[in-house]
Design a protein around this motif. Structure first.
Motif, PDB file in Angstrom:
ATOM      1  N   GLU A 239     -45.658 -24.339  -8.703  1.00 30.70           N
ATOM      2  CA  GLU A 239     -46.873 -24.038  -9.445  1.00 30.70           C
ATOM      3  C   GLU A 239     -46.600 -24.226 -10.935  1.00 30.70           C
ATOM      4  OE1 GLU A 239     -48.160 -20.055  -9.616  1.00 30.70           O
ATOM      5  OE2 GLU A 239     -46.176 -19.195  -9.364  1.00 30.70           O
ATOM      6  N   ALA A 240     -47.643 -24.161 -11.733  1.00 32.58           N
ATOM      7  CA  ALA A 240     -47.514 -24.470 -13.153  1.00 32.58           C
ATOM      8  C   ALA A 240     -46.536 -23.545 -13.871  1.00 32.58           C
ATOM      9  CB  ALA A 240     -48.883 -24.406 -13.826  1.00 32.58           C
ATOM     10  N   ARG A 241     -46.410 -22.293 -13.402  1.00 34.82           N
ATOM     11  CA  ARG A 241     -45.509 -21.345 -14.064  1.00 34.82           C
ATOM     12  C   ARG A 241     -44.057 -21.544 -13.646  1.00 34.82           C
ATOM     13  NH1 ARG A 241     -48.597 -15.940 -12.484  1.00 34.82           N
ATOM     14  NH2 ARG A 241     -48.819 -17.206 -10.578  1.00 34.82           N
TER      15      ARG A 241
ATOM     16  N   THR B 101     -50.312 -17.935  -0.955  1.00 29.56           N
ATOM     17  CA  THR B 101     -51.640 -17.766  -1.535  1.00 29.56           C
ATOM     18  C   THR B 101     -52.103 -18.980  -2.324  1.00 29.56           C
ATOM     19  OG1 THR B 101     -50.607 -16.701  -3.450  1.00 29.56           O
ATOM     20  CG2 THR B 101     -51.401 -15.269  -1.683  1.00 29.56           C
ATOM     21  N   HIS B 102     -51.262 -20.008  -2.433  1.00 33.86           N
ATOM     22  CA  HIS B 102     -51.585 -21.146  -3.291  1.00 33.86           C
ATOM     23  C   HIS B 102     -52.080 -22.344  -2.480  1.00 33.86           C
ATOM     24  CE1 HIS B 102     -48.430 -19.267  -6.106  1.00 33.86           C
ATOM     25  NE2 HIS B 102     -49.624 -18.993  -6.572  1.00 33.86           N
ATOM     26  N   LEU B 103     -53.296 -22.757  -2.740  1.00 30.17           N
ATOM     27  CA  LEU B 103     -53.815 -24.033  -2.244  1.00 30.17           C
ATOM     28  C   LEU B 103     -53.759 -24.151  -0.726  1.00 30.17           C
ATOM     29  CD1 LEU B 103     -52.267 -26.406  -4.927  1.00 30.17           C
ATOM     30  CD2 LEU B 103     -54.527 -25.405  -4.930  1.00 30.17           C
ATOM     31  N   SER B 104     -54.496 -23.292  -0.058  1.00 29.11           N
ATOM     32  CA  SER B 104     -54.623 -23.395   1.394  1.00 29.11           C
ATOM     33  C   SER B 104     -55.305 -24.707   1.735  1.00 29.11           C
ATOM     34  CB  SER B 104     -55.445 -22.218   1.921  1.00 29.11           C
ATOM     35  OG  SER B 104     -55.643 -22.317   3.298  1.00 29.11           O
ATOM     36  N   PRO B 105     -54.789 -25.475   2.694  1.00 27.05           N
ATOM     37  CA  PRO B 105     -55.214 -26.864   2.851  1.00 27.05           C
ATOM     38  C   PRO B 105     -56.589 -27.087   3.451  1.00 27.05           C
ATOM     39  CG  PRO B 105     -53.607 -26.294   4.514  1.00 27.05           C
ATOM     40  CD  PRO B 105     -53.662 -25.144   3.567  1.00 27.05           C
TER      41      PRO B 105
ATOM     42  N   ASP C  76     -38.161 -31.884  -8.159  1.00 24.32           N
ATOM     43  CA  ASP C  76     -39.258 -30.969  -7.860  1.00 24.32           C
ATOM     44  C   ASP C  76     -40.509 -31.388  -8.627  1.00 24.32           C
ATOM     45  OD1 ASP C  76     -37.502 -29.529  -6.320  1.00 24.32           O
ATOM     46  OD2 ASP C  76     -37.219 -27.921  -7.780  1.00 24.32           O
ATOM     47  N   GLN C  77     -41.667 -31.141  -8.017  1.00 23.03           N
ATOM     48  CA  GLN C  77     -42.929 -31.546  -8.611  1.00 23.03           C
ATOM     49  C   GLN C  77     -43.806 -30.329  -8.908  1.00 23.03           C
ATOM     50  OE1 GLN C  77     -43.783 -35.083  -9.121  1.00 23.03           O
ATOM     51  NE2 GLN C  77     -41.548 -35.046  -8.819  1.00 23.03           N
ATOM     52  N   VAL C  78     -44.324 -30.288 -10.129  1.00 22.52           N
ATOM     53  CA  VAL C  78     -45.300 -29.251 -10.513  1.00 22.52           C
ATOM     54  C   VAL C  78     -46.680 -29.771 -10.148  1.00 22.52           C
ATOM     55  CG1 VAL C  78     -46.284 -27.904 -12.396  1.00 22.52           C
ATOM     56  CG2 VAL C  78     -43.833 -28.450 -12.390  1.00 22.52           C
ATOM     57  N   VAL C  79     -47.385 -29.049  -9.285  1.00 23.34           N
ATOM     58  CA  VAL C  79     -48.647 -29.554  -8.757  1.00 23.34           C
ATOM     59  C   VAL C  79     -49.811 -28.647  -9.144  1.00 23.34           C
ATOM     60  CG1 VAL C  79     -47.511 -30.684  -6.812  1.00 23.34           C
ATOM     61  CG2 VAL C  79     -48.372 -28.361  -6.542  1.00 23.34           C
TER      62      VAL C  79
ATOM     63  N   LYS D  91     -58.443 -33.886  -6.589  1.00 22.81           N
ATOM     64  CA  LYS D  91     -57.216 -34.662  -6.512  1.00 22.81           C
ATOM     65  C   LYS D  91     -56.006 -33.775  -6.779  1.00 22.81           C
ATOM     66  CE  LYS D  91     -59.246 -39.070  -8.029  1.00 22.81           C
ATOM     67  NZ  LYS D  91     -59.162 -40.169  -9.031  1.00 22.81           N
ATOM     68  N   LEU D  92     -54.906 -34.158  -6.146  1.00 27.40           N
ATOM     69  CA  LEU D  92     -53.639 -33.484  -6.377  1.00 27.40           C
ATOM     70  C   LEU D  92     -52.976 -34.127  -7.592  1.00 27.40           C
ATOM     71  CD1 LEU D  92     -51.664 -31.375  -5.214  1.00 27.40           C
ATOM     72  CD2 LEU D  92     -50.582 -33.236  -3.957  1.00 27.40           C
ATOM     73  N   HIS D  93     -52.613 -33.302  -8.547  1.00 20.55           N
ATOM     74  CA  HIS D  93     -51.907 -33.768  -9.739  1.00 20.55           C
ATOM     75  C   HIS D  93     -50.476 -33.268  -9.670  1.00 20.55           C
ATOM     76  CE1 HIS D  93     -55.490 -35.146 -12.096  1.00 20.55           C
ATOM     77  NE2 HIS D  93     -56.081 -34.369 -11.194  1.00 20.55           N
ATOM     78  N   ALA D  94     -49.527 -34.141  -9.929  1.00 17.38           N
ATOM     79  CA  ALA D  94     -48.113 -33.790  -9.831  1.00 17.38           C
ATOM     80  C   ALA D  94     -47.356 -34.390 -11.007  1.00 17.38           C
ATOM     81  CB  ALA D  94     -47.516 -34.309  -8.523  1.00 17.38           C
ATOM     82  N   THR D  95     -46.488 -33.579 -11.604  1.00 20.47           N
ATOM     83  CA  THR D  95     -45.612 -34.033 -12.678  1.00 20.47           C
ATOM     84  C   THR D  95     -44.200 -33.555 -12.389  1.00 20.47           C
ATOM     85  OG1 THR D  95     -46.119 -32.060 -13.991  1.00 20.47           O
ATOM     86  CG2 THR D  95     -47.421 -34.057 -14.418  1.00 20.47           C
ATOM     87  N   PRO D  96     -43.181 -34.355 -12.720  1.00 22.89           N
ATOM     88  CA  PRO D  96     -41.798 -33.932 -12.464  1.00 22.89           C
ATOM     89  C   PRO D  96     -41.490 -32.629 -13.167  1.00 22.89           C
ATOM     90  CG  PRO D  96     -41.882 -36.282 -12.982  1.00 22.89           C
ATOM     91  CD  PRO D  96     -43.245 -35.717 -13.289  1.00 22.89           C
ATOM     92  N   ALA D  97     -40.798 -31.733 -12.485  1.00 22.97           N
ATOM     93  CA  ALA D  97     -40.480 -30.427 -13.050  1.00 22.97           C
ATOM     94  C   ALA D  97     -39.553 -30.528 -14.232  1.00 22.97           C
ATOM     95  CB  ALA D  97     -39.883 -29.527 -11.983  1.00 22.97           C
ATOM     96  N   ASP D  98     -38.729 -31.583 -14.298  1.00 22.92           N
ATOM     97  CA  ASP D  98     -37.798 -31.719 -15.413  1.00 22.92           C
ATOM     98  C   ASP D  98     -38.375 -32.577 -16.522  1.00 22.92           C
ATOM     99  OD1 ASP D  98     -37.740 -34.206 -14.265  1.00 22.92           O
ATOM    100  OD2 ASP D  98     -35.583 -34.268 -13.931  1.00 22.92           O
ATOM    101  N   GLY D  99     -39.680 -32.929 -16.364  1.00 20.60           N
ATOM    102  CA  GLY D  99     -40.302 -33.756 -17.378  1.00 20.60           C
ATOM    103  C   GLY D  99     -41.115 -32.987 -18.375  1.00 20.60           C
TER     104      GLY D  99
END
Length: 312
Positions: free
Chosen positions: A235-237, A244-248, A295-298, A304-312
């Motif tokens: 998650e962003a944090r 509890t996050h993003l039930s499909p 790891d990806q921060v989503v 839409k699903l947005h994802a950015t590298p956790a180390d980026g």
């Protein structure tokens, strides 16, 4: 020479809540790995926690995995393995390795020594405390197991260094809780051995526990499977996605299964761009070299699903 028997793999979600995007991603990667190598694939519903596990969560998880397009060669409910769990405790008690311990989470926090899994390490303070006259079944305290000293180095196909002296790094693990429930570390090694699991694909949040599990396997005379620990969705944090996050399948997302499958495949690197697909479509070209190790921060925005590298 007779051919080697096929691998046995498993996916083992806990039934403490509904599936989320992290659950489905881990299930998808485990399914692709197993089906690509012609392995037998088990779904084990981990339901030992009497306070948090619910049958409706188990049904929901199974429905979500089926909806996504995943199938299993067998489904096992963890609580059905209670006789094997008790036999393992008998085995550990016979070795003199079991002992009762009253140290609370607050006691461990007061020690102030962080463990590799992010919690607080236990200092093995109650080692040598005897079981009550009636044995481990008569104990009203949590039970821990004295791990053998020394470094355990399970192999990880993804290149993670799993080497650790778990008796020092984390301390002796609880194997039976105060409420009588079998704890995770013991259950997982017993359950894997009972199902003849040879290969485990799971998120790297579990990686710090692998040496502890190898130590328990040694104590119990059980084989150590091969491991591969993959990326996490965060998650962003910064924490991993929770139940509890993003039930499909609820109003949170409301996508078709092919649309969500394609979004998840893109997120982990299996597709260059999101596009509708099924797990069977991804199987044709699946290779771990295409799966990002980062790891990806989503987040979910505008459908839409947005994802950015956790180390980026």
């Amino acid at each position: 020479m007779a051919p080697s028997p096929p691998d046995v793999c498993r996916f083992a979600p806990s039934t403490t809540g509904q599936a989320h995007l992290g659950t489905l991603t881990a299930a998808l990667l485990c399914w692709l790995d197993a089906r690509a190598r012609g392995a037998r694939l088990l779904l084990r519903l981990e339901d030992l926690d009497p306070d948090r596990c619910r049958p409706e969560h188990a049904r929901s998880i199974l429905d979500d995995l089926t909806w996504l397009g995943l199938d299993w060669d067998a489904t096992v409910e963890q609580r059905a393995l209670a006789p094997q769990h008790e036999a393992a405790l008998d085995h550990l008690a016979a070795q003199g390795a079991l002992y009762p311990c009253t140290a609370s989470r607050e006691d461990l926090r007061a020690l102030g020594r962080r463990a590799p899994d992010g919690g607080f390490a236990y200092d093995n303070r109650s080692r040598g405390r005897p079981l009550p006259p009636g044995g481990w079944r008569a104990s009203r305290d949590p039970l821990r197991v004295a791990l053998p000293a020394g470094t355990f180095s399970p192999a990880d196909e993804g290149g993670l260094d799993l080497s650790q002296d778990p008796s020092l790094a984390l301390g002796d693990p609880v194997v039976r809780r105060r409420d009588g429930a079998i704890a995770y570390q013991l259950a997982v090694v017993v359950d894997d051995a009972a199902a003849h699991v040879t290969r485990i694909v799971r998120g790297r949040d579990i990686a710090p526990s692998t040496a502890t599990q190898a130590a328990l396997q040694t104590l119990l005379g059980l084989p150590t499977p091969r491991y591969r620990h993959h990326l996490l969705l965060l998650e962003a944090r910064g924490g991993k996605l929770a139940k509890t996050h993003l039930s499909p399948r609820g109003a949170t997302l409301g996508l078709t299964a092919p649309r969500l499958c394609g979004q998840l495949a893109w997120c982990v690197g299996l597709l260059p761009e999101p596009e509708d697909c099924t797990p069977a479509d991804l199987l044709r070209t699946f290779d771990w070299t295409r799966v990002t190790p980062v790891d990806q921060v989503v987040s979910w925005q505008d459908g839409k699903l947005h994802a950015t590298p956790a180390d980026g």
